[in-house]
Motif scaffolding. Structure first.
Motif, PDB file in Angstrom:
ATOM      1  N   ASP A   7     -32.500 -45.744 -34.925  1.00 36.98           N
ATOM      2  CA  ASP A   7     -32.541 -46.880 -33.990  1.00 36.98           C
ATOM      3  C   ASP A   7     -31.361 -47.826 -34.194  1.00 36.98           C
ATOM      4  O   ASP A   7     -31.454 -49.025 -33.923  1.00 36.98           O
ATOM      5  N   ARG A   8     -30.238 -47.288 -34.654  1.00 37.56           N
ATOM      6  CA  ARG A   8     -29.016 -48.083 -34.831  1.00 37.56           C
ATOM      7  C   ARG A   8     -28.032 -47.673 -33.732  1.00 37.56           C
ATOM      8  O   ARG A   8     -26.998 -47.073 -33.973  1.00 37.56           O
ATOM      9  N   HIS A   9     -28.398 -48.039 -32.524  1.00 31.78           N
ATOM     10  CA  HIS A   9     -27.675 -47.548 -31.364  1.00 31.78           C
ATOM     11  C   HIS A   9     -26.266 -48.128 -31.240  1.00 31.78           C
ATOM     12  O   HIS A   9     -25.450 -47.609 -30.488  1.00 31.78           O
ATOM     13  N   VAL A  10     -25.999 -49.193 -31.981  1.00 36.04           N
ATOM     14  CA  VAL A  10     -24.666 -49.777 -31.899  1.00 36.04           C
ATOM     15  C   VAL A  10     -23.616 -48.778 -32.405  1.00 36.04           C
ATOM     16  O   VAL A  10     -22.499 -48.721 -31.870  1.00 36.04           O
ATOM     17  N   TYR A  11     -23.976 -47.980 -33.416  1.00 42.40           N
ATOM     18  CA  TYR A  11     -23.047 -46.967 -33.919  1.00 42.40           C
ATOM     19  C   TYR A  11     -22.878 -45.834 -32.904  1.00 42.40           C
ATOM     20  O   TYR A  11     -21.758 -45.394 -32.634  1.00 42.40           O
ATOM     21  N   LEU A  39     -17.070 -27.375 -28.984  1.00 43.45           N
ATOM     22  CA  LEU A  39     -17.146 -27.585 -30.435  1.00 43.45           C
ATOM     23  C   LEU A  39     -16.933 -29.045 -30.816  1.00 43.45           C
ATOM     24  O   LEU A  39     -17.810 -29.677 -31.417  1.00 43.45           O
ATOM     25  N   VAL A  40     -15.787 -29.612 -30.458  1.00 47.41           N
ATOM     26  CA  VAL A  40     -15.459 -30.970 -30.901  1.00 47.41           C
ATOM     27  C   VAL A  40     -16.427 -32.004 -30.318  1.00 47.41           C
ATOM     28  O   VAL A  40     -16.950 -32.860 -31.041  1.00 47.41           O
ATOM     29  N   THR A  41     -16.692 -31.922 -29.021  1.00 51.38           N
ATOM     30  CA  THR A  41     -17.608 -32.880 -28.404  1.00 51.38           C
ATOM     31  C   THR A  41     -19.000 -32.795 -29.010  1.00 51.38           C
ATOM     32  O   THR A  41     -19.668 -33.819 -29.194  1.00 51.38           O
ATOM     33  N   LYS A  42     -19.459 -31.603 -29.332  1.00 53.56           N
ATOM     34  CA  LYS A  42     -20.786 -31.450 -29.939  1.00 53.56           C
ATOM     35  C   LYS A  42     -20.847 -32.085 -31.318  1.00 53.56           C
ATOM     36  O   LYS A  42     -21.861 -32.717 -31.674  1.00 53.56           O
ATOM     37  N   LEU A  43     -19.802 -31.957 -32.119  1.00 56.67           N
ATOM     38  CA  LEU A  43     -19.803 -32.575 -33.452  1.00 56.67           C
ATOM     39  C   LEU A  43     -19.870 -34.094 -33.347  1.00 56.67           C
ATOM     40  O   LEU A  43     -20.555 -34.753 -34.139  1.00 56.67           O
ATOM     41  N   ILE A  44     -19.179 -34.669 -32.385  1.00 57.41           N
ATOM     42  CA  ILE A  44     -19.263 -36.116 -32.156  1.00 57.41           C
ATOM     43  C   ILE A  44     -20.683 -36.503 -31.750  1.00 57.41           C
ATOM     44  O   ILE A  44     -21.246 -37.498 -32.214  1.00 57.41           O
ATOM     45  N   ASP A  45     -21.282 -35.701 -30.886  1.00 62.19           N
ATOM     46  CA  ASP A  45     -22.629 -35.968 -30.400  1.00 62.19           C
ATOM     47  C   ASP A  45     -23.654 -35.911 -31.525  1.00 62.19           C
ATOM     48  O   ASP A  45     -24.602 -36.710 -31.574  1.00 62.19           O
ATOM     49  N   ILE A  46     -23.491 -34.989 -32.460  1.00 59.11           N
ATOM     50  CA  ILE A  46     -24.408 -34.877 -33.592  1.00 59.11           C
ATOM     51  C   ILE A  46     -24.369 -36.149 -34.433  1.00 59.11           C
ATOM     52  O   ILE A  46     -25.420 -36.687 -34.837  1.00 59.11           O
ATOM     53  N   ALA A  47     -23.180 -36.643 -34.720  1.00 57.84           N
ATOM     54  CA  ALA A  47     -23.062 -37.880 -35.497  1.00 57.84           C
ATOM     55  C   ALA A  47     -23.742 -39.048 -34.769  1.00 57.84           C
ATOM     56  O   ALA A  47     -24.425 -39.871 -35.394  1.00 57.84           O
ATOM     57  N   ALA A  48     -23.573 -39.128 -33.451  1.00 54.82           N
ATOM     58  CA  ALA A  48     -24.217 -40.201 -32.692  1.00 54.82           C
ATOM     59  C   ALA A  48     -25.732 -40.095 -32.768  1.00 54.82           C
ATOM     60  O   ALA A  48     -26.436 -41.125 -32.853  1.00 54.82           O
ATOM     61  N   HIS A  49     -26.268 -38.885 -32.771  1.00 57.71           N
ATOM     62  CA  HIS A  49     -27.720 -38.716 -32.805  1.00 57.71           C
ATOM     63  C   HIS A  49     -28.329 -39.100 -34.151  1.00 57.71           C
ATOM     64  O   HIS A  49     -29.519 -39.425 -34.215  1.00 57.71           O
TER      65      HIS A  49
END
Length: 440
Positions: A138-142, A122-132
């Protein structure tokens, strides 16, 4: 190409930081837990890896497609992805707990399964969604910062855990008493579960705050979320299948051989996979470019993938030579309990090369809207890998796991590259026929 290089630089920097943080955390936790408990943890976490891709049902990949092609509202897709991830994630945690108590009844307690399940699924997936979201822009720095922050906080909590273990026995005993008071009598691994979860929750708070500051509060469109599930679910199937042929050997080793051998095997595998981090960074940076180029067919993403493969092959071959030279250092790094990792590491030395080939060309297929075919191949290979591990591991221990891993990766690479060749021939034939018609 300039944008790709800039994104690759950002992602390589962040992924190298993540690899550094993961490497240091890995050393601390491996030494703190010992081969037996480290092997237990590896078997438990391998099962979360199979479940994790179904959390969110591929909604994070849909975000990248829509935002990269300029056809979606970031706030809506972000909100839909969070909603789907929470609902599906909670259901998957329950399924994971049932699987764990059934398949690893003597190695995993209910407390471990609940905490690791919430933390990873759950927690890791929510972080991953924000990164995507930022991958799509194309703002990969975030995106890179989010993954780096998660890695850093896990290292920080691992350092505190290690320090308590060796330098503050009184406080550690109190924490173990706290752990045992909640559900079960606590041991070191159960206590580490809480530190693991705390690192993830702390990261999630920062990640959501930054994402909302950049794009605004998430909104929801339930009908749109339902329609997009048919696209995202194929990504989930593919990623879950990938997790099977990457991680299932560790669960099978833990159950049918021993946690100690699984700990040594997992330690060697982790070192190999950390070395693969630069390739993963480049592929992450290239994801939006693959989708844009793939709108006109498989040819453009195939050509970009080939350029990545050329340089990636040189890196992987140099790494393999260094592994053979440096493998005997592992017991000095992790402890005498990991002496077996030296031989295992040498057996796995060429794995990054095969992973790089099939991952790069698989991403080219995905960019050309052939995710369904890729997922189909991955499901077939996952089933083959599971069958091979069940047949080989009980008889040949870690050598069987290594052979099953190489077998599955080679088969997948052949399937993917074969399909690309077929699609390229079709495209060239189609262009040739159009040219003839235009001339007439």
């Amino acid at each position: 190409m300039r944008q790709l290089k800039r994104n690759a630089l950002h992602m390589c920097g962040s992924q190298l930081l993540v690899a550094l943080f993961q490497g240091l955390q890995f050393i601390l936790i491996a030494r703190a837990l010992g081969a037996y408990d480290f092997g237990r943890m590896a078997g438990i976490l391998a099962m979360t890896g199979v479940m994790l891709p179904f959390s969110g049902l591929g909604a994070e990949n849909v975000i990248v497609i829509r935002l990269a092609r300029g056809t979606g509202n970031a706030r809506v897709y972000f909100g839909n992805a969070l909603l789907v991830a929470v609902i599906s994630g909670l259901l998957l945690v329950l399924l994971y707990i049932l699987w764990g108590v059934t398949f690893l009844p003597t190695l995993a307690t209910l407390q471990m399964l609940v905490i690791f399940g919430v933390s990873e699924i759950l927690v890791t997936k929510l972080i991953d969604i924000a990164a995507h979201v930022f991958f799509g822009f194309d703002r990969h720095v975030y995106s890179g910062f989010f993954y780096s922050l998660h890695g850093f906080l896990r290292l920080l909590f691992a350092s505190v855990f290690f320090a308590l273990l060796y330098h503050n026995a009184e406080l550690l005993n109190k924490l173990q008493l706290f752990s045992s008071f909640i559900i079960f009598p606590g041991d070191r691994l159960e206590l580490w579960c809480w530190f693991h979860l705390a690192a993830g929750l702390t990261t999630l708070v920062f990640v959501l705050f930054i994402t909302i500051r950049q794009i605004g509060w998430p909104t929801f469109d339930l009908m749109l979320a339902f329609r997009e599930l048919r696209i995202g679910v194929f990504y989930s199937i593919g990623l879950s299948s990938k997790s099977v042929y990457i991680n299932i050997d560790k669960t099978i080793l833990a159950r049918y051989v021993s946690p100690e051998i699984n700990g040594a095997y997992t330690a060697a595998f982790r070192l190999i996979y950390m070395a693969y981090t630069p390739i993963q960074a480049i592929l992450s940076a290239a994801s939006a470019r693959f989708f844009r180029d793939g709108a006109s067919g498989v040819g453009p993403p195939f050509r970009m993938a080939t350029r990545i493969v050329i340089y990636g092959s040189m890196y992987c071959l140099v790494f393999a030579m260094l592994v053979f030279i440096g493998a005997p250092l592992i017991p000095y790094l992790l402890g005498d309990g990991y002496a077996l990792s030296t031989d295992i590491l040498r057996w796995l030395a060429l794995l990054p090369l095969i992973l790089m080939l099939q991952d790069t060309y698989s991403d080219a297929l995905t960019g050309a809207d052939r995710q369904m075919a890729r997922s189909f191949f991955q499901v077939i290979v996952a089933l083959m890998c599971f069958t091979a591990n069940m047949a080989l591991v009980p008889k040949f221990s870690w050598r069987g796991a290594v052979c099953a891993t190489y077998f599955s990766q080679i088969v997948l690479a052949i399937l993917v590259m074969g399909l690309i060749v077929l699609l390229l021939r079709r495209e060239r034939t189609g262009k040739y026929l159009k040219t003839i018609v235009a001339v007439k």
